[in-house]
Design a protein around this motif. Structure first.
Motif, PDB file in Angstrom:
ATOM      1  N   LEU A  95       0.808  -1.217   0.000  1.00  0.00           N
ATOM      2  CA  LEU A  95       0.000   0.000   0.000  1.00  0.00           C
ATOM      3  C   LEU A  95       0.841   1.268   0.000  1.00  0.00           C
ATOM      4  CD1 LEU A  95      -2.803  -0.999   2.536  1.00  0.00           C
ATOM      5  CD2 LEU A  95      -2.971  -0.854   0.048  1.00  0.00           C
ATOM      6  N   THR A  96       2.083   1.184   0.457  1.00  0.00           N
ATOM      7  CA  THR A  96       2.933   2.381   0.522  1.00  0.00           C
ATOM      8  C   THR A  96       3.950   2.444  -0.606  1.00  0.00           C
ATOM      9  OG1 THR A  96       4.430   1.231   2.048  1.00  0.00           O
ATOM     10  CG2 THR A  96       2.702   2.607   3.015  1.00  0.00           C
ATOM     11  N   GLY A  97       3.745   1.673  -1.660  1.00  0.00           N
ATOM     12  CA  GLY A  97       4.628   1.779  -2.810  1.00  0.00           C
ATOM     13  C   GLY A  97       5.123   0.469  -3.355  1.00  0.00           C
ATOM     14  N   GLY A  98       4.982  -0.606  -2.615  1.00  0.00           N
ATOM     15  CA  GLY A  98       5.382  -1.916  -3.112  1.00  0.00           C
ATOM     16  C   GLY A  98       6.688  -2.398  -2.524  1.00  0.00           C
ATOM     17  N   ILE A  99       6.907  -3.709  -2.610  1.00  0.00           N
ATOM     18  CA  ILE A  99       8.153  -4.322  -2.174  1.00  0.00           C
ATOM     19  C   ILE A  99       8.579  -5.352  -3.196  1.00  0.00           C
ATOM     20  CG2 ILE A  99       6.876  -5.975  -0.726  1.00  0.00           C
ATOM     21  CD1 ILE A  99       9.400  -6.017   1.104  1.00  0.00           C
ATOM     22  N   ALA A 100       9.875  -5.359  -3.524  1.00  0.00           N
ATOM     23  CA  ALA A 100      10.435  -6.303  -4.491  1.00  0.00           C
ATOM     24  C   ALA A 100      11.590  -7.036  -3.824  1.00  0.00           C
ATOM     25  CB  ALA A 100      10.903  -5.575  -5.744  1.00  0.00           C
ATOM     26  N   SER A 153      16.616   3.063   8.320  1.00  0.00           N
ATOM     27  CA  SER A 153      15.247   3.438   8.634  1.00  0.00           C
ATOM     28  C   SER A 153      14.618   2.392   9.542  1.00  0.00           C
ATOM     29  CB  SER A 153      14.433   3.570   7.347  1.00  0.00           C
ATOM     30  OG  SER A 153      13.049   3.634   7.597  1.00  0.00           O
ATOM     31  N   HIS A 154      13.638   2.820  10.354  1.00  0.00           N
ATOM     32  CA  HIS A 154      12.859   1.858  11.130  1.00  0.00           C
ATOM     33  C   HIS A 154      12.074   0.925  10.205  1.00  0.00           C
ATOM     34  CE1 HIS A 154      13.910   3.245  15.013  1.00  0.00           C
ATOM     35  NE2 HIS A 154      13.231   4.374  15.004  1.00  0.00           N
ATOM     36  N   ALA A 155      11.834   1.348   8.970  1.00  0.00           N
ATOM     37  CA  ALA A 155      11.100   0.504   8.019  1.00  0.00           C
ATOM     38  C   ALA A 155      11.928  -0.676   7.533  1.00  0.00           C
ATOM     39  CB  ALA A 155      10.642   1.338   6.818  1.00  0.00           C
ATOM     40  N   ASP A 156      13.232  -0.711   7.837  1.00  0.00           N
ATOM     41  CA  ASP A 156      14.063  -1.853   7.438  1.00  0.00           C
ATOM     42  C   ASP A 156      13.537  -3.147   8.051  1.00  0.00           C
ATOM     43  OD1 ASP A 156      15.805  -0.244   5.972  1.00  0.00           O
ATOM     44  OD2 ASP A 156      17.064   0.152   7.710  1.00  0.00           O
ATOM     45  N   THR A 157      13.069  -3.077   9.281  1.00  0.00           N
ATOM     46  CA  THR A 157      12.537  -4.271   9.951  1.00  0.00           C
ATOM     47  C   THR A 157      11.321  -4.806   9.198  1.00  0.00           C
ATOM     48  OG1 THR A 157      13.332  -3.564  12.118  1.00  0.00           O
ATOM     49  CG2 THR A 157      11.513  -5.130  12.081  1.00  0.00           C
ATOM     50  N   ALA A 158      10.406  -3.919   8.830  1.00  0.00           N
ATOM     51  CA  ALA A 158       9.224  -4.343   8.070  1.00  0.00           C
ATOM     52  C   ALA A 158       9.630  -4.945   6.736  1.00  0.00           C
ATOM     53  CB  ALA A 158       8.300  -3.152   7.857  1.00  0.00           C
ATOM     54  N   ALA A 159      10.617  -4.341   6.075  1.00  0.00           N
ATOM     55  CA  ALA A 159      11.058  -4.851   4.778  1.00  0.00           C
ATOM     56  C   ALA A 159      11.627  -6.258   4.895  1.00  0.00           C
ATOM     57  CB  ALA A 159      12.102  -3.905   4.190  1.00  0.00           C
ATOM     58  N   ASP A 183      14.867   4.361   3.213  1.00  0.00           N
ATOM     59  CA  ASP A 183      15.287   5.693   3.647  1.00  0.00           C
ATOM     60  C   ASP A 183      14.408   6.780   3.052  1.00  0.00           C
ATOM     61  OD1 ASP A 183      16.159   5.124   1.124  1.00  0.00           O
ATOM     62  OD2 ASP A 183      18.171   5.949   1.376  1.00  0.00           O
ATOM     63  N   ARG A 184      13.740   6.466   1.957  1.00  0.00           N
ATOM     64  CA  ARG A 184      12.776   7.410   1.386  1.00  0.00           C
ATOM     65  C   ARG A 184      11.381   7.177   1.972  1.00  0.00           C
ATOM     66  NH1 ARG A 184      11.298  10.818  -2.591  1.00  0.00           N
ATOM     67  NH2 ARG A 184       9.244  10.539  -3.529  1.00  0.00           N
ATOM     68  N   LEU A 185      11.036   5.910   2.178  1.00  0.00           N
ATOM     69  CA  LEU A 185       9.718   5.567   2.730  1.00  0.00           C
ATOM     70  C   LEU A 185       9.531   6.155   4.129  1.00  0.00           C
ATOM     71  CD1 LEU A 185       7.087   3.832   2.590  1.00  0.00           C
ATOM     72  CD2 LEU A 185       8.412   1.999   3.641  1.00  0.00           C
ATOM     73  N   LEU A 186      10.520   5.985   4.988  1.00  0.00           N
ATOM     74  CA  LEU A 186      10.444   6.493   6.359  1.00  0.00           C
ATOM     75  C   LEU A 186      11.835   6.986   6.762  1.00  0.00           C
ATOM     76  CD1 LEU A 186       8.635   6.901   8.837  1.00  0.00           C
ATOM     77  CD2 LEU A 186       9.317   4.629   9.625  1.00  0.00           C
ATOM     78  N   PRO A 187      12.185   8.215   6.382  1.00  0.00           N
ATOM     79  CA  PRO A 187      13.521   8.731   6.686  1.00  0.00           C
ATOM     80  C   PRO A 187      13.741   8.865   8.191  1.00  0.00           C
ATOM     81  CG  PRO A 187      12.363  10.126   5.086  1.00  0.00           C
ATOM     82  CD  PRO A 187      11.353   9.189   5.660  1.00  0.00           C
ATOM     83  N   LYS A 188      15.000   8.868   8.576  1.00  0.00           N
ATOM     84  CA  LYS A 188      15.338   9.076   9.981  1.00  0.00           C
ATOM     85  C   LYS A 188      14.849  10.454  10.409  1.00  0.00           C
ATOM     86  CE  LYS A 188      19.262   8.576  13.149  1.00  0.00           C
ATOM     87  NZ  LYS A 188      20.722   8.303  13.252  1.00  0.00           N
ATOM     88  N   HIS A 189      14.010  10.498  11.447  1.00  0.00           N
ATOM     89  CA  HIS A 189      13.392  11.728  11.948  1.00  0.00           C
ATOM     90  C   HIS A 189      12.472  12.374  10.905  1.00  0.00           C
ATOM     91  CE1 HIS A 189      16.186  11.178  15.167  1.00  0.00           C
ATOM     92  NE2 HIS A 189      17.241  11.504  14.445  1.00  0.00           N
ATOM     93  N   GLY A 190      11.982  11.572   9.942  1.00  0.00           N
ATOM     94  CA  GLY A 190      11.083  12.101   8.920  1.00  0.00           C
ATOM     95  C   GLY A 190       9.719  11.447   8.999  1.00  0.00           C
ATOM     96  N   ARG A 191       8.868  11.732   8.027  1.00  0.00           N
ATOM     97  CA  ARG A 191       7.510  11.180   8.017  1.00  0.00           C
ATOM     98  C   ARG A 191       7.333  10.211   6.865  1.00  0.00           C
ATOM     99  NH1 ARG A 191       3.706  16.271   6.011  1.00  0.00           N
ATOM    100  NH2 ARG A 191       4.753  16.640   4.009  1.00  0.00           N
ATOM    101  N   LEU A 192       6.323   9.373   6.986  1.00  0.00           N
ATOM    102  CA  LEU A 192       6.058   8.329   6.000  1.00  0.00           C
ATOM    103  C   LEU A 192       5.625   8.936   4.673  1.00  0.00           C
ATOM    104  CD1 LEU A 192       5.762   5.190   5.735  1.00  0.00           C
ATOM    105  CD2 LEU A 192       3.334   5.532   6.204  1.00  0.00           C
ATOM    106  N   ARG A 193       6.161   8.392   3.581  1.00  0.00           N
ATOM    107  CA  ARG A 193       5.749   8.801   2.232  1.00  0.00           C
ATOM    108  C   ARG A 193       5.926   7.611   1.289  1.00  0.00           C
ATOM    109  NH1 ARG A 193      10.670  12.958   0.548  1.00  0.00           N
ATOM    110  NH2 ARG A 193      12.392  11.672   1.283  1.00  0.00           N
ATOM    111  N   PRO A 194       5.189   7.559   0.187  1.00  0.00           N
ATOM    112  CA  PRO A 194       5.226   6.385  -0.689  1.00  0.00           C
ATOM    113  C   PRO A 194       6.599   6.151  -1.298  1.00  0.00           C
ATOM    114  CG  PRO A 194       3.334   7.781  -1.174  1.00  0.00           C
ATOM    115  CD  PRO A 194       4.203   8.566  -0.254  1.00  0.00           C
TER     116      PRO A 194
END
Length: 421
Positions: free
Chosen positions: A54-59, A77-83, A186-197
């Motif tokens: 939903l936030t841009g896809g995963i490959a 990024s904290h999103a590394d764990t989800a990936a 790092d683009r999806l959820l940058p350090k100290h940033g907000r979520l974006r596709p």
């Protein structure tokens, strides 16, 4: 003064699934690490794959080897764990090392980390090696232990020095070290940033032996990250141009003008505009849909007043039978007749003009039109926005999508006009 060091166990040759001791499950699994853990890993994989889709896809490229392994990856990024939870094989029931002083500092963080990320605490202020070595049994049972050897999130494009814990754990358990490169988080959820596709890509490399050094592991992860990040994203030139136009300061005024004009005379409904724009730039779907709705209602009120004043506005691709049907519905139901509009194919402008000639009160008309048009326009806009997110990896086919959309719309419009002739 000398201190005694803890004796290191001899390095074992890493097992494959076929070499698992008798009585253990697939991959060397044991009763201690059984079906419950496997079901949890599968559920987490489905959860994070769905959210990342939903936030841009995963490959993903590559796969983990059979048997237990220590996974080492770059960390920005904290999103590394989800990936990783979405990309790694669920049959390995991966668990991820997490900083005890951050992720396990409060009960709610501990629950989130343990249940949604399969995290286990590792102390950063002493005792961390013991926390890692406690995972030897899980590795010998065929599971994967994931570590970020940098110890913390690095800056975008950088890779810090590797701590030795992952290599010591692999050597003690006699399992391979698997390097992984992650790009896009790092683009999806940058350090100290907000979520974006953003599209997230994970590349799983060839396993290194348990005797690999920190320098060798770091070099392998750095190369995988570089290759993954440098891989070009294939995109459509048409999509880029549409996204640039829709995302500019003229995007919302264009949506308003298109919908307003359609409510007066323009034959192309605003849902066609939303189908084009929201797929090209999904993150602006809600704003585009709301703006198109405002334009449609404004145009409808203007059409109602013009018709009540006796002004005849051209209505291309409409028929006398359409107008007769709308007059009959207005006589029977009043302004609520507009609720038939999304389903019978009669354009909104016909309802607005005939309501003006029938002297329907503007406030009553606006209330019914807002309910009817609002549900349709918002549903279409958000629906195409969701489709744009889900089809992120197919954006190079945007030109084909436009051709199919245009052909389908023209065919449908022709059938509607013919049916009401």
């Amino acid at each position: 003064m000398k201190t005694e060091s803890k004796p290191i166990k001899p390095v074992r040759r890493w097992r494959t699934r076929r070499e698992a001791p008798k009585g253990q499950g697939p991959g060397g699994g044991s009763p201690r690490f059984g079906k419950g853990r496997a079901w949890g890993a599968a559920a987490r994989a489905v959860l994070w794959r769905g959210l990342l889709t939903l936030t841009g896809g995963i490959a993903r490229k590559g796969a983990l080897p059979d048997g237990g392994c220590v996974v080492v990856a770059n960390h920005t990024s904290h999103a590394d764990t989800a990936a990783l939870l979405a990309a790694l094989d669920a049959r390995h029931s991966p668990t991820i090392a997490a900083a005890a002083d951050y992720w396990f500092a409060s009960p709610w963080r501990r629950r989130v980390c343990a249940r949604l990320a399969a995290g286990f605490p590792v102390r950063r202020t002493g005792g961390g090696m013991d926390d890692l070595l406690a995972k030897e049994d899980a590795l010998r049972a065929g599971h994967a232990v994931v570590l970020f050897p940098e110890g913390t999130r690095a800056r975008r494009g950088e890779l810090g020095a590797f701590h030795k814990g992952a290599l010591v754990l692999a050597g003690q358990a006699g399992v391979p070290v698997v390097p992984v490169g992650i790009a896009g988080t790092d683009r999806l959820l940058p350090k100290h940033g907000r979520l974006r596709p953003s599209l997230v890509r994970v590349t799983i490399g060839e396993p290194l032996p348990p005797t690999a050094t920190a320098q060798e592991a770091r070099a392998a992860v750095a190369e995988l990250h570089r290759r993954t990040a440098a891989e070009p994203l294939r995109d459509s030139r048409a999509r880029k141009r549409v996204a640039a136009a829709v995302g500019s300061r003229w995007g919302l005024p264009l949506a308003f003008a298109w919908a307003c004009a359609e409510a007066l005379s323009w034959p192309l409904m605003p849902e066609l505009f939303l189908a084009i724009a929201c797929v090209a730039l999904p993150r602006r779907s809600l704003k585009l849909a709301l703006t198109a709705l405002a334009g449609s209602l404004t145009g409808g009120l203007l059409a109602l007043h013009l018709a009540a004043s006796g002004v005849q506005v051209p209505h291309p691709l409409t028929t006398d039978r359409m107008r007769a049907e709308v007059r009959h519905e207005l006589a029977a139901e009043g302004p609520a007749a507009v609720r038939h509009q999304p389903w019978n194919g009669i354009p909104f402008k016909v309802y607005a003009a005939e309501a003006g000639r029938a002297e329907v009160a503007a406030p009553d008309w606006l209330a019914e039109a807002a309910l009817s048009r609002g549900s349709r326009t918002l549903t279409v806009g958000l629906g195409f926005g969701a489709f744009g997110f889900l089809a992120h990896r197919l954006r190079r086919r945007y030109g084909t999508y436009l051709a199919l959309l245009g052909g389908g719309f023209a065919t449908g419009l022709g059938l509607i006009v013919a049916g009401w002739s």
